[in-house]
Design an enzyme around this catalytic site. Structure first.
Site, PDB file in Angstrom:
ATOM      1  N   CYS A 185     -86.513 -61.119 -66.470  1.00  0.00           N
ATOM      2  CA  CYS A 185     -85.424 -61.956 -66.997  1.00  0.00           C
ATOM      3  C   CYS A 185     -84.242 -61.056 -67.350  1.00  0.00           C
ATOM      4  O   CYS A 185     -84.392 -60.048 -68.033  1.00  0.00           O
ATOM      5  CB  CYS A 185     -85.939 -62.684 -68.252  1.00  0.00           C
ATOM      6  N   TYR A 209     -83.945 -59.381 -51.538  1.00  0.00           N
ATOM      7  CA  TYR A 209     -85.187 -58.865 -52.131  1.00  0.00           C
ATOM      8  C   TYR A 209     -86.361 -59.799 -51.877  1.00  0.00           C
ATOM      9  O   TYR A 209     -87.486 -59.363 -51.664  1.00  0.00           O
ATOM     10  CB  TYR A 209     -84.992 -58.594 -53.633  1.00  0.00           C
ATOM     11  N   GLN A 257     -91.695 -43.726 -54.381  1.00  0.00           N
ATOM     12  CA  GLN A 257     -90.369 -44.337 -54.454  1.00  0.00           C
ATOM     13  C   GLN A 257     -90.432 -45.756 -53.902  1.00  0.00           C
ATOM     14  O   GLN A 257     -89.465 -46.496 -53.970  1.00  0.00           O
ATOM     15  CB  GLN A 257     -89.374 -43.525 -53.618  1.00  0.00           C
ATOM     16  N   HIS A 297     -89.418 -46.080 -58.793  1.00  0.00           N
ATOM     17  CA  HIS A 297     -88.307 -47.029 -58.605  1.00  0.00           C
ATOM     18  C   HIS A 297     -88.736 -48.472 -58.825  1.00  0.00           C
ATOM     19  O   HIS A 297     -88.104 -49.397 -58.316  1.00  0.00           O
ATOM     20  CB  HIS A 297     -87.716 -46.847 -57.194  1.00  0.00           C
ATOM     21  N   GLY A 305     -93.113 -38.841 -46.018  1.00  0.00           N
ATOM     22  CA  GLY A 305     -92.358 -40.012 -45.550  1.00  0.00           C
ATOM     23  C   GLY A 305     -91.136 -40.342 -46.372  1.00  0.00           C
ATOM     24  O   GLY A 305     -90.831 -41.509 -46.601  1.00  0.00           O
ATOM     25  N   THR A 306     -90.422 -39.292 -46.806  1.00  0.00           N
ATOM     26  CA  THR A 306     -89.171 -39.563 -47.509  1.00  0.00           C
ATOM     27  C   THR A 306     -88.076 -38.646 -46.995  1.00  0.00           C
ATOM     28  O   THR A 306     -88.298 -37.491 -46.679  1.00  0.00           O
ATOM     29  CB  THR A 306     -89.318 -39.385 -49.038  1.00  0.00           C
ATOM     30  N   VAL A 365     -91.555 -49.663 -53.397  1.00  0.00           N
ATOM     31  CA  VAL A 365     -91.664 -50.783 -54.340  1.00  0.00           C
ATOM     32  C   VAL A 365     -92.662 -51.831 -53.824  1.00  0.00           C
ATOM     33  O   VAL A 365     -92.791 -52.898 -54.412  1.00  0.00           O
ATOM     34  CB  VAL A 365     -90.268 -51.414 -54.564  1.00  0.00           C
ATOM     35  N   ASP A 366     -93.391 -51.480 -52.734  1.00  0.00           N
ATOM     36  CA  ASP A 366     -94.205 -52.483 -52.020  1.00  0.00           C
ATOM     37  C   ASP A 366     -95.638 -52.625 -52.525  1.00  0.00           C
ATOM     38  O   ASP A 366     -96.363 -53.519 -52.099  1.00  0.00           O
ATOM     39  CB  ASP A 366     -94.216 -52.145 -50.510  1.00  0.00           C
ATOM     40  N   ARG A 391     -87.574 -59.102 -48.409  1.00  0.00           N
ATOM     41  CA  ARG A 391     -88.373 -57.866 -48.383  1.00  0.00           C
ATOM     42  C   ARG A 391     -89.709 -58.077 -49.076  1.00  0.00           C
ATOM     43  O   ARG A 391     -90.752 -57.580 -48.630  1.00  0.00           O
ATOM     44  CB  ARG A 391     -87.590 -56.719 -49.028  1.00  0.00           C
TER      45      ARG A 391
HETATM   46  C1  BV8 Z   1     -80.139 -42.132 -61.455  1.00  0.00           C
HETATM   47  C2  BV8 Z   1     -85.461 -49.052 -55.178  1.00  0.00           C
HETATM   48  C3  BV8 Z   1     -79.341 -41.521 -63.588  1.00  0.00           C
HETATM   49  C4  BV8 Z   1     -84.661 -50.254 -54.840  1.00  0.00           C
HETATM   50  C5  BV8 Z   1     -84.125 -47.083 -54.588  1.00  0.00           C
HETATM   51  C6  BV8 Z   1     -73.419 -41.474 -58.647  1.00  0.00           C
HETATM   52  C7  BV8 Z   1     -73.656 -42.439 -59.609  1.00  0.00           C
HETATM   53  C8  BV8 Z   1     -74.938 -42.742 -60.055  1.00  0.00           C
HETATM   54  C9  BV8 Z   1     -75.997 -42.045 -59.552  1.00  0.00           C
HETATM   55  C10 BV8 Z   1     -75.747 -41.106 -58.591  1.00  0.00           C
HETATM   56  C11 BV8 Z   1     -74.482 -40.791 -58.128  1.00  0.00           C
HETATM   57  N1  BV8 Z   1     -74.596 -39.815 -57.183  1.00  0.00           N
HETATM   58  C12 BV8 Z   1     -75.884 -39.496 -57.022  1.00  0.00           C
HETATM   59  C13 BV8 Z   1     -76.571 -40.258 -57.868  1.00  0.00           C
HETATM   60  C14 BV8 Z   1     -77.935 -40.286 -58.029  1.00  0.00           C
HETATM   61  C15 BV8 Z   1     -78.464 -41.415 -57.125  1.00  0.00           C
HETATM   62  C16 BV8 Z   1     -78.685 -40.795 -55.763  1.00  0.00           C
HETATM   63  O1  BV8 Z   1     -79.568 -40.000 -55.621  1.00  0.00           O
HETATM   64  N2  BV8 Z   1     -77.853 -41.153 -54.782  1.00  0.00           N
HETATM   65  C17 BV8 Z   1     -78.022 -40.548 -53.453  1.00  0.00           C
HETATM   66  C18 BV8 Z   1     -77.780 -41.574 -52.375  1.00  0.00           C
HETATM   67  C19 BV8 Z   1     -77.065 -39.358 -53.353  1.00  0.00           C
HETATM   68  N3  BV8 Z   1     -79.679 -41.810 -57.768  1.00  0.00           N
HETATM   69  C20 BV8 Z   1     -79.678 -42.848 -58.609  1.00  0.00           C
HETATM   70  O2  BV8 Z   1     -78.761 -43.610 -58.785  1.00  0.00           O
HETATM   71  C21 BV8 Z   1     -80.980 -43.001 -59.371  1.00  0.00           C
HETATM   72  N4  BV8 Z   1     -80.714 -43.124 -60.766  1.00  0.00           N
HETATM   73  O3  BV8 Z   1     -79.730 -41.123 -60.966  1.00  0.00           O
HETATM   74  O4  BV8 Z   1     -80.042 -42.432 -62.793  1.00  0.00           O
HETATM   75  C22 BV8 Z   1     -77.911 -41.958 -63.557  1.00  0.00           C
HETATM   76  C23 BV8 Z   1     -77.596 -43.205 -64.053  1.00  0.00           C
HETATM   77  C24 BV8 Z   1     -76.261 -43.580 -64.085  1.00  0.00           C
HETATM   78  C25 BV8 Z   1     -75.262 -42.715 -63.610  1.00  0.00           C
HETATM   79  C26 BV8 Z   1     -75.608 -41.476 -63.085  1.00  0.00           C
HETATM   80  C27 BV8 Z   1     -76.932 -41.087 -63.049  1.00  0.00           C
HETATM   81  C28 BV8 Z   1     -81.707 -44.245 -58.913  1.00  0.00           C
HETATM   82  C29 BV8 Z   1     -82.113 -44.103 -57.469  1.00  0.00           C
HETATM   83  C30 BV8 Z   1     -83.105 -45.208 -57.091  1.00  0.00           C
HETATM   84  C31 BV8 Z   1     -82.454 -46.188 -56.137  1.00  0.00           C
HETATM   85  N5  BV8 Z   1     -83.456 -47.161 -55.711  1.00  0.00           N
HETATM   86  N6  BV8 Z   1     -85.099 -47.948 -54.277  1.00  0.00           N
HETATM   87  C32 BV8 Z   1     -85.032 -50.820 -53.490  1.00  0.00           C
HETATM   88  O5  BV8 Z   1     -86.059 -50.422 -52.912  1.00  0.00           O
HETATM   89  O6  BV8 Z   1     -84.290 -51.699 -53.039  1.00  0.00           O
HETATM   90  S1  BV8 Z   1     -83.764 -45.826 -53.533  1.00  0.00           S
HETATM   91  C33 BV8 Z   1     -84.525 -46.034 -52.017  1.00  0.00           C
HETATM   92  O7  BV8 Z   1     -83.961 -45.102 -51.114  1.00  0.00           O
HETATM   93  C34 BV8 Z   1     -85.964 -45.665 -52.019  1.00  0.00           C
HETATM   94  O8  BV8 Z   1     -86.638 -46.086 -53.148  1.00  0.00           O
HETATM   95  C35 BV8 Z   1     -85.949 -44.175 -51.889  1.00  0.00           C
HETATM   96  O9  BV8 Z   1     -85.963 -43.555 -53.137  1.00  0.00           O
HETATM   97  C36 BV8 Z   1     -84.592 -43.894 -51.305  1.00  0.00           C
HETATM   98  C37 BV8 Z   1     -84.705 -43.129 -50.012  1.00  0.00           C
HETATM   99  O10 BV8 Z   1     -85.549 -43.819 -49.238  1.00  0.00           O
HETATM  100  P1  BV8 Z   1     -86.843 -43.133 -48.544  1.00  0.00           P
HETATM  101  O11 BV8 Z   1     -88.021 -43.649 -49.232  1.00  0.00           O
HETATM  102  O12 BV8 Z   1     -86.728 -41.661 -48.430  1.00  0.00           O
HETATM  103  O13 BV8 Z   1     -86.683 -43.819 -47.154  1.00  0.00           O
HETATM  104  P2  BV8 Z   1     -85.696 -43.393 -45.998  1.00  0.00           P
HETATM  105  O14 BV8 Z   1     -85.575 -44.569 -45.086  1.00  0.00           O
HETATM  106  O15 BV8 Z   1     -84.448 -42.763 -46.541  1.00  0.00           O
HETATM  107  O16 BV8 Z   1     -86.507 -42.229 -45.282  1.00  0.00           O
HETATM  108  C38 BV8 Z   1     -87.764 -42.498 -44.690  1.00  0.00           C
HETATM  109  C39 BV8 Z   1     -88.286 -41.169 -44.198  1.00  0.00           C
HETATM  110  O17 BV8 Z   1     -89.580 -41.367 -43.613  1.00  0.00           O
HETATM  111  C40 BV8 Z   1     -87.409 -40.564 -43.107  1.00  0.00           C
HETATM  112  O18 BV8 Z   1     -87.318 -39.157 -43.330  1.00  0.00           O
HETATM  113  C41 BV8 Z   1     -88.195 -40.854 -41.815  1.00  0.00           C
HETATM  114  O19 BV8 Z   1     -88.001 -39.833 -40.844  1.00  0.00           O
HETATM  115  C42 BV8 Z   1     -89.597 -40.792 -42.317  1.00  0.00           C
HETATM  116  N7  BV8 Z   1     -90.569 -41.591 -41.563  1.00  0.00           N
HETATM  117  C43 BV8 Z   1     -90.379 -42.773 -40.932  1.00  0.00           C
HETATM  118  N8  BV8 Z   1     -91.551 -43.189 -40.409  1.00  0.00           N
HETATM  119  C44 BV8 Z   1     -92.488 -42.262 -40.726  1.00  0.00           C
HETATM  120  C45 BV8 Z   1     -91.869 -41.235 -41.470  1.00  0.00           C
HETATM  121  N9  BV8 Z   1     -92.549 -40.166 -41.947  1.00  0.00           N
HETATM  122  C46 BV8 Z   1     -93.870 -40.104 -41.681  1.00  0.00           C
HETATM  123  N10 BV8 Z   1     -94.537 -41.051 -40.978  1.00  0.00           N
HETATM  124  C47 BV8 Z   1     -93.877 -42.132 -40.484  1.00  0.00           C
HETATM  125  N11 BV8 Z   1     -94.555 -43.057 -39.779  1.00  0.00           N
END
Ligand code: BV8
Length: 262
Positions: free
Chosen positions: A133, A69, A107, A125, A193-194, A109-110, A72
């Site tokens: 702490c 972290y 979403q 997020h 962008g997500t 964090v930057d 990043r």
């Molecule tokens: C929750 C912060 C209730 C940290 C992030 C089992 C147990 C527990 C939970 C779950 C489970 N199954 C499912 C879940 C829910 C889970 C989830 O959704 N999992 C997914 C993988 C299936 N969610 C959670 O856990 C959330 N909490 O549900 O709480 C709960 C509690 C307990 C038990 C059950 C439920 C919390 C989720 C938050 C996680 N933290 N980030 C950090 O940054 O380190 S997630 C992180 O990845 C990001 O914040 C973002 O949200 C996520 C996806 O990232 P993106 O932003 O979309 O980026 P990515 O790289 O994926 O995509 C980029 C896109 O941009 C692409 O499409 C690309 O083509 C495009 N792109 C690239 N360049 C460009 C562009 N577009 C335009 N222009 C460009 N130039």
């Protein structure tokens, strides 16, 4: 980038009274911040963010997770907002100056949206610029970069963790409330962008559509929601967003100038 789609979206944006935008890592990609999925450039190639961004990973190896972290965070501090961030800040100004409402959900964090001038950003997020702490939950923002020790500690010696939402952790209640409220009341919803795979963030576009909003996706690639939005706009957000905002809001000046020459 299809000009007809740009024209249609811009026209709807000009008339919109309540706009919600959700952004992901793609909007910061043109600020040289790797997206979440390819956040493993260089040093972190052999790590999986899905495994690093969890409480379990932190409990098992706080040194490794806080190094990741801090790596990043330093990258985010060195990054500068790109034209996509700046266009969203202008979109907010234009909508609000016309008496409309604008909500930016991110979403990311930057904190690049805030540095670009966006106001009242909903950080779904959390933020990598805030560390808390692990015992008291007290937040710390004036932190050295890079940290001198890993994991970083308070002056009392208690561990600090990034104030971000890890997988398996609940999102901040206030942020969730604002996101649900805005998404269910808007007449236009942009997903920018997500990859739209992480919930509950990925679900707000469906809520907006169910409540009657027109939906737009701005993404370089096809995603899980591309087939369900009214206007999928394929392209880089740093190019698409400035064009949309200019076509929507510079037209008035163009029209006024045009009238001067009629
Ligand atoms: C929750 C912060 C209730 C940290 C992030 C089992 C147990 C527990 C939970 C779950 C489970 N199954 C499912 C879940 C829910 C889970 C989830 O959704 N999992 C997914 C993988 C299936 N969610 C959670 O856990 C959330 N909490 O549900 O709480 C709960 C509690 C307990 C038990 C059950 C439920 C919390 C989720 C938050 C996680 N933290 N980030 C950090 O940054 O380190 S997630 C992180 O990845 C990001 O914040 C973002 O949200 C996520 C996806 O990232 P993106 O932003 O979309 O980026 P990515 O790289 O994926 O995509 C980029 C896109 O941009 C692409 O499409 C690309 O083509 C495009 N792109 C690239 N360049 C460009 C562009 N577009 C335009 N222009 C460009 N130039």
């Amino acid at each position: 980038m299809d000009q007809n789609t740009i024209d249609e979206i811009s026209s709807a944006l000009r008339d919109a009274r309540s706009v919600v935008v959700i952004t992901g890592a793609g909007v910061s990609a043109e600020s040289e911040i790797p997206t979440f999925r390819d956040a493993m450039e260089g040093l972190w190639k052999s790590f999986d963010p899905m495994k690093l961004a969890t409480p379990e990973a932190f409990d098992a190896d706080p040194e490794m997770v806080t190094r990741w972290y801090d790596f990043r965070r330093t990258m985010c501090l060195e990054a500068i907002p790109n034209p996509g961030h700046i266009a969203l800040a202008r979109m907010q100004d234009e909508i609000e100056s016309r008496g409309g409402s604008f909500t930016l959900l991110t979403q990311n964090v930057d904190r690049l949206h805030q540095r670009a001038g966006s106001r009242d950003v909903v950080e779904l997020h959390g933020s990598i610029m805030v560390w808390r702490c692990v015992e008291t939950g007290r937040q710390h923002v004036d932190l050295p970069a890079p940290f001198k020790e890993f994991p970083p500690r308070t002056s009392e010696g208690t561990m600090l963790r990034p104030d971000v939402v890890w997988f398996g952790e609940s999102l901040p209640e206030a942020a969730l409330d604002r996101a649900f409220e805005a998404s269910s009341a808007c007449d236009m919803f942009f997903s920018v962008g997500t990859s739209a795979v992480v919930y509950p963030a990925a679900g707000f576009v469906d809520l907006a559509r169910q409540c009657g909003a027109k939906t737009v996706e701005v993404n370089r690639d096809e995603t899980a929601i591309s087939g369900g939005v009214d206007w999928p706009l394929r392209g880089a957000s740093g190019e698409a967003l400035p064009r949309l905002v200019s076509f929507a809001f510079d037209q008035d000046e163009v029209r006024e100038e045009g009238s001067a020459f009629e």
